[in-house]
Design an enzyme around this catalytic site. Structure first.
Site, PDB file in Angstrom:
ATOM      1  N   LYS A  48      -1.621   2.706  -2.249  1.00  0.00           N
ATOM      2  CA  LYS A  48      -0.815   2.141  -1.160  1.00  0.00           C
ATOM      3  C   LYS A  48      -1.110   0.650  -1.021  1.00  0.00           C
ATOM      4  O   LYS A  48      -2.269   0.236  -1.168  1.00  0.00           O
ATOM      5  CB  LYS A  48      -1.117   2.894   0.147  1.00  0.00           C
ATOM      6  CG  LYS A  48      -0.215   2.538   1.314  1.00  0.00           C
ATOM      7  CD  LYS A  48      -0.495   3.420   2.534  1.00  0.00           C
ATOM      8  CE  LYS A  48       0.399   3.086   3.712  1.00  0.00           C
ATOM      9  NZ  LYS A  48       0.136   3.945   4.894  1.00  0.00           N
ATOM     10  N   SER A 104       4.190   6.114   7.001  1.00  0.00           N
ATOM     11  CA  SER A 104       4.371   4.862   6.298  1.00  0.00           C
ATOM     12  C   SER A 104       4.022   4.927   4.816  1.00  0.00           C
ATOM     13  O   SER A 104       4.428   4.047   4.066  1.00  0.00           O
ATOM     14  CB  SER A 104       3.528   3.777   6.968  1.00  0.00           C
ATOM     15  OG  SER A 104       2.145   4.088   6.876  1.00  0.00           O
ATOM     16  N   SER A 112       0.841   9.132   8.749  1.00  0.00           N
ATOM     17  CA  SER A 112       1.433   8.457   7.589  1.00  0.00           C
ATOM     18  C   SER A 112       1.080   9.019   6.216  1.00  0.00           C
ATOM     19  O   SER A 112       1.681   8.604   5.226  1.00  0.00           O
ATOM     20  CB  SER A 112       1.076   6.974   7.615  1.00  0.00           C
ATOM     21  OG  SER A 112       1.934   6.315   8.494  1.00  0.00           O
TER      22      SER A 112
HETATM   23  N1  GLN Z   1       4.574   6.617  12.541  1.00  0.00           N
HETATM   24  C1  GLN Z   1       3.340   6.241  13.149  1.00  0.00           C
HETATM   25  C2  GLN Z   1       3.397   4.799  13.550  1.00  0.00           C
HETATM   26  O1  GLN Z   1       4.354   4.179  13.268  1.00  0.00           O
HETATM   27  C3  GLN Z   1       2.183   6.515  12.244  1.00  0.00           C
HETATM   28  C4  GLN Z   1       2.020   5.498  11.174  1.00  0.00           C
HETATM   29  C5  GLN Z   1       0.756   5.684  10.381  1.00  0.00           C
HETATM   30  O2  GLN Z   1       0.155   6.745  10.363  1.00  0.00           O
HETATM   31  N2  GLN Z   1       0.330   4.598   9.740  1.00  0.00           N
HETATM   32  O3  GLN Z   1       2.504   4.272  14.125  1.00  0.00           O
END
Ligand code: GLN
Length: 446
Positions: free
Chosen positions: A50, A125, A149
């Site tokens: 990532k 994400s 995410s």
């Molecule tokens: N969708 C959540 C957010 O936008 C989780 C994102 C994540 O786990 N990085 O904060």
């Protein structure tokens, strides 16, 4: 695609041949936009990384314009551990800008497609990681999970994604989003590979002051025959779609067939989780993102003076979602509102933690949805509030610091994967993997 377990036994020659083929395959599937960049110089088993995890001398941008041109000066601890184990980073994969999002649509590099349906999101994400593994363009990948995410994109792309207990995996070299919630974890084709990769990247690290400094490994004791007590949540799943409810029913049957005991439990309304999460996460993000000022890292837009340079760099460098969260985070931390929002959110966080602890007095694992639906179409979650609400099933796990694993259970009538997660008590990754392996075998998704 060969599994991580198989790849670890390949000869050097076969591995090099495999990597060449993999590179071609990635090139042929460019429209998926899972990889931002492929870098195949290392000689270990290739793992997709990532874009918020530092690999020495590689560009690392967290999917943001503001970090264009920034080169990582050192390896994240997870990368060091991977290299020691004979794995090597193989390309950066796409993500929502600074890991804020649930669809990978907010990336500076454009959106990534879901490998099962090109008009749908891969989740986020860590959407690039999930799409790469789901499309057979990576043996395995690393993602990060602040509020779902890893688990949610894994569920949307039909793969396994695991979020370790907070503190199990070093965050050294991970671009910080919300430091008290972030964890790096494995995204793989199956549960056993997730256990292997988890064992490799987890463990003590003095460079991360929040690291738990624990080194137990799960693979030597992996046992799918243990009989466990698993909590199910009939009320809690009411907000999920019929597809998810069907998968939930299938998983309960599978768990029973495998000899596990099902116990009915309840959890409080997830609306409190969402408030507590978005206050905590934005507050921490505001602080973490203050360092991107055009002076120290990456992109700079010159102004007449220092203040204007800050202003222009941040205005042009951050995308809309990131700006929204910086505003929100500053608001909840501002004097006058701090007690009403931030402090309240921390109290709620304690209640959530206690609620889980109470359930775990009686059971080994909890079965939960990951997302309320299958992968949405592009644009469907364009309203930020809709997007935040779609995180209802993943964020409490991060607020409580628990380990959880998302695995594919079935496909719906349109051929879209539906995943569910198992949640374990803190530091009980062994039970998490044992139970997940048993469920995986019984549902026979692949
Ligand atoms: N969708 C959540 C957010 O936008 C989780 C994102 C994540 O786990 N990085 O904060």
């Amino acid at each position: 695609m060969i599994t991580l377990k198989e790849a670890l036994n390949l000869s050097k020659e076969d591995l090099n041949k495999f990597k060449k083929e993999l590179k071609n395959k990635i090139e042929e599937n460019k429209e998926l936009n899972a990889y931002i960049d492929v870098n195949s110089q290392g000689d270990g088993v290739p793992i997709a990384i990532k874009d918020n995890i530092q690999v020495k001398e590689w560009s690392v941008t967290s999917g943001s314009k503001i970090l264009q041109g920034y080169i990582a000066p050192y390896n994240a601890t997870v990368i060091e551990k991977m290299l020691e184990a004979g794995l090597s980073p193989f390309g950066r994969v796409n993500m929502d800008e600074f890991a804020m999002g649930s669809t990978t649509e907010s990336s500076f590099y454009g959106k990534t497609q879901n490998p099962h349906a090109s008009e749908r999101v891969p989740g986020g994400s860590s959407g690039g990681s999930a799409a790469a593994v789901g499309a057979g363009l990576a043996i395995a990948a690393l993602g990060s999970d602040t509020g779902g995410s890893i688990r949610q994109p894994a569920a949307f792309c039909g793969i396994v994604g695991m979020k370790p207990t907070y503190g199990r995996v070093s965050r050294y070299g991970l671009g910080a989003y919300a430091s008290s919630l972030d964890q790096i974890g494995p995204m793989t084709q199956n549960v056993e590979d997730a256990a292997i990769l988890y064992d490799i990247i987890s463990g003590s690290d003095p460079k991360d002051s929040t690291n738990a400094m624990r080194d137990e490994k799960v693979t030597p004791n992996l046992d799918s025959t243990r009989k466990l007590r698993v909590a199910v949540l009939p009320k809690y799943i009411e907000n999920a779609s019929q597809d998810v409810k069907n998968a939930y029913a299938k998983a309960i049957e599978a768990l029973k067939n495998a000899g596990h005991e099902i116990v009915e439990k309840e959890m409080m309304d997830a609306k409190y989780d969402i408030s507590a999460y978005y206050i905590t996460a934005t507050a921490e993000a505001t602080t973490n993102l203050a360092r991107y000022d055009g002076i120290r890292y990456g992109n700079r837009v010159e102004g007449k003076n220092l203040e204007e340079t800050y202003y222009k760099t941040r205005s042009e460098g951050f995308g809309d979602e990131v700006k929204r969260r910086i505003l929100l985070g500053n608001f909840v931390l501002s004097s006058g509102y701090y007690e009403a929002y931030y402090v309240k959110a921390q109290k709620t966080r304690h209640i959530i933690k206690d609620e889980y602890a109470k359930i775990f007095e009686d059971v080994d694992l909890i079965l939960s949805p990951v997302a309320p639906t299958v992968a949405p179409k592009f644009g469907e979650l364009a309203n930020p509030m809709d997007m935040y609400l779609s995180d209802l099933y993943t964020i409490s796990v991060n607020l409580a610091g628990l380990p959880a694993l998302s695995l594919p259970i079935m496909k719906n009538s349109d051929g879209l994967p539906v995943g569910l997660q198992l949640i374990a008590s803190a530091y009980d990754e062994q039970t998490l993997f044992d139970g997940a392996l048993s469920l995986e075998r019984e549902v026979a998704y692949n």
